[in-house]
Motif scaffolding. Sequence first.
Motif, PDB file in Angstrom:
ATOM      1  N   TYR A  82       0.830  -1.201   0.000  1.00 34.97           N
ATOM      2  CA  TYR A  82       0.000   0.000   0.000  1.00 34.97           C
ATOM      3  C   TYR A  82       0.866   1.253   0.000  1.00 34.97           C
ATOM      4  O   TYR A  82       0.632   2.186  -0.782  1.00 34.97           O
ATOM      5  N   GLU A 114      -9.602  -3.212   7.085  1.00 30.97           N
ATOM      6  CA  GLU A 114      -9.036  -4.547   6.859  1.00 30.97           C
ATOM      7  C   GLU A 114      -7.571  -4.460   6.448  1.00 30.97           C
ATOM      8  O   GLU A 114      -6.750  -5.286   6.841  1.00 30.97           O
ATOM      9  N   ARG A 115      -7.249  -3.437   5.645  1.00 29.34           N
ATOM     10  CA  ARG A 115      -5.861  -3.263   5.217  1.00 29.34           C
ATOM     11  C   ARG A 115      -4.946  -3.008   6.417  1.00 29.34           C
ATOM     12  O   ARG A 115      -3.852  -3.559   6.507  1.00 29.34           O
ATOM     13  N   GLN A 150      -7.983  -1.357  -2.636  1.00 23.91           N
ATOM     14  CA  GLN A 150      -9.212  -2.109  -2.387  1.00 23.91           C
ATOM     15  C   GLN A 150      -9.700  -2.803  -3.652  1.00 23.91           C
ATOM     16  O   GLN A 150     -10.202  -3.930  -3.590  1.00 23.91           O
ATOM     17  N   LYS A 151      -9.533  -2.152  -4.795  1.00 21.13           N
ATOM     18  CA  LYS A 151      -9.916  -2.766  -6.065  1.00 21.13           C
ATOM     19  C   LYS A 151      -9.102  -4.037  -6.325  1.00 21.13           C
ATOM     20  O   LYS A 151      -9.645  -5.056  -6.768  1.00 21.13           O
ATOM     21  N   GLY A 175      -5.695   4.066  -1.605  1.00 22.42           N
ATOM     22  CA  GLY A 175      -6.629   3.210  -0.886  1.00 22.42           C
ATOM     23  C   GLY A 175      -7.698   2.619  -1.786  1.00 22.42           C
ATOM     24  O   GLY A 175      -8.049   1.441  -1.670  1.00 22.42           O
ATOM     25  N   CYS A 176      -8.217   3.440  -2.696  1.00 25.03           N
ATOM     26  CA  CYS A 176      -9.236   2.956  -3.642  1.00 25.03           C
ATOM     27  C   CYS A 176      -8.682   1.865  -4.547  1.00 25.03           C
ATOM     28  O   CYS A 176      -9.317   0.828  -4.771  1.00 25.03           O
ATOM     29  N   GLY A 196      -9.342  -6.284  -2.491  1.00 24.93           N
ATOM     30  CA  GLY A 196     -10.640  -6.522  -1.881  1.00 24.93           C
ATOM     31  C   GLY A 196     -10.687  -6.194  -0.407  1.00 24.93           C
ATOM     32  O   GLY A 196     -11.559  -6.692   0.316  1.00 24.93           O
ATOM     33  N   LEU A 197      -9.770  -5.345   0.053  1.00 28.23           N
ATOM     34  CA  LEU A 197      -9.698  -4.972   1.464  1.00 28.23           C
ATOM     35  C   LEU A 197      -9.975  -3.483   1.622  1.00 28.23           C
ATOM     36  O   LEU A 197      -9.344  -2.663   0.953  1.00 28.23           O
ATOM     37  N   ASP A 198     -10.901  -3.139   2.516  1.00 24.67           N
ATOM     38  CA  ASP A 198     -11.131  -1.728   2.798  1.00 24.67           C
ATOM     39  C   ASP A 198     -10.043  -1.223   3.742  1.00 24.67           C
ATOM     40  O   ASP A 198      -9.128  -1.972   4.139  1.00 24.67           O
ATOM     41  N   ARG A 199     -10.131   0.041   4.128  1.00 24.62           N
ATOM     42  CA  ARG A 199      -9.062   0.652   4.926  1.00 24.62           C
ATOM     43  C   ARG A 199      -8.830  -0.093   6.240  1.00 24.62           C
ATOM     44  O   ARG A 199      -7.685  -0.371   6.618  1.00 24.62           O
TER      45      ARG A 199
END
Length: 271
Positions: A8, A41-42, A32-33, A28-29, A36-39
């Motif tokens: 990241y 979860e990341r 996630q693309k 971040g976008c 498959g992890l949002d902020r």
Amino acid sequence: MSTVGEVYREGRRALFDAGIDGPDFEAGCLFQKAFGLDRQERILRSAQAADPVKTEQLRGFLRERINGRPLQYILGEWPFCGRNLLVGEGVLIPREETELLVGTAAELLEDSSEPEILDLCSGTGAVALTLAARFPGAKVGAAEWLEPAFHYLNLNLERQGLSNIRAVRLDVLNPASAERFRDLDCIVSNPPYVRAEELPGLQPEVRREPREALDGGEDGLDFYRAIAKIWAPRLRLGGVLCVECGEDQARRGCRPLCGGRSLRNPLLQGF
């Protein structure tokens, strides 16, 4: 092998070095693309080893963005008024400022339970879909001429599943297109309004959007003149016309729409 957090941060640094505005948000976008992890979860998995395949996918997205492809096209969808709309090459990207246009139209129609609404230059259908959801008893037409944009319009209408809206293929500049419409309660439009001479100076990612959806002619007012001459007469008495325009265009845009009449004319309440 790199960790999730390292991958990241690598992406964020690449966007920052390339001069991309908001590198944290865009990284971040794109992350996630790819992953498959949002902020949240990341962050929780930041010390875990990053999947090599997903890492390379992210790096591909980053290269596209650095080379000027709009973030929204890479993601394939973008939010507008609480719903995610499919977007891609050939259709104008929905923008937050257009929510003001929708809000104005909805406010002016608040006493109408079953309004007949026509959205001109509908693009993704952002405006039309929002109004169709706001007024379940309405009949909403979403009018678009550009073939790629019409494709996305139909995809979004199918995805949202509203029964009171239909896509209409028509050219706003062609008088014959208006002949089938009469006694409309509301015409709403976010038409092309960029002056032709300003197009080369737009941001690189904006220039990747369809020129036809941006180019308003020499003075940026070609579509306003067409709306005034061809479409405004299709409103019922007391009907509402709401249009979006550039920051410096409200006064000039009003002239073709009101023919020199007072700005208190009901047709101009969308400005």
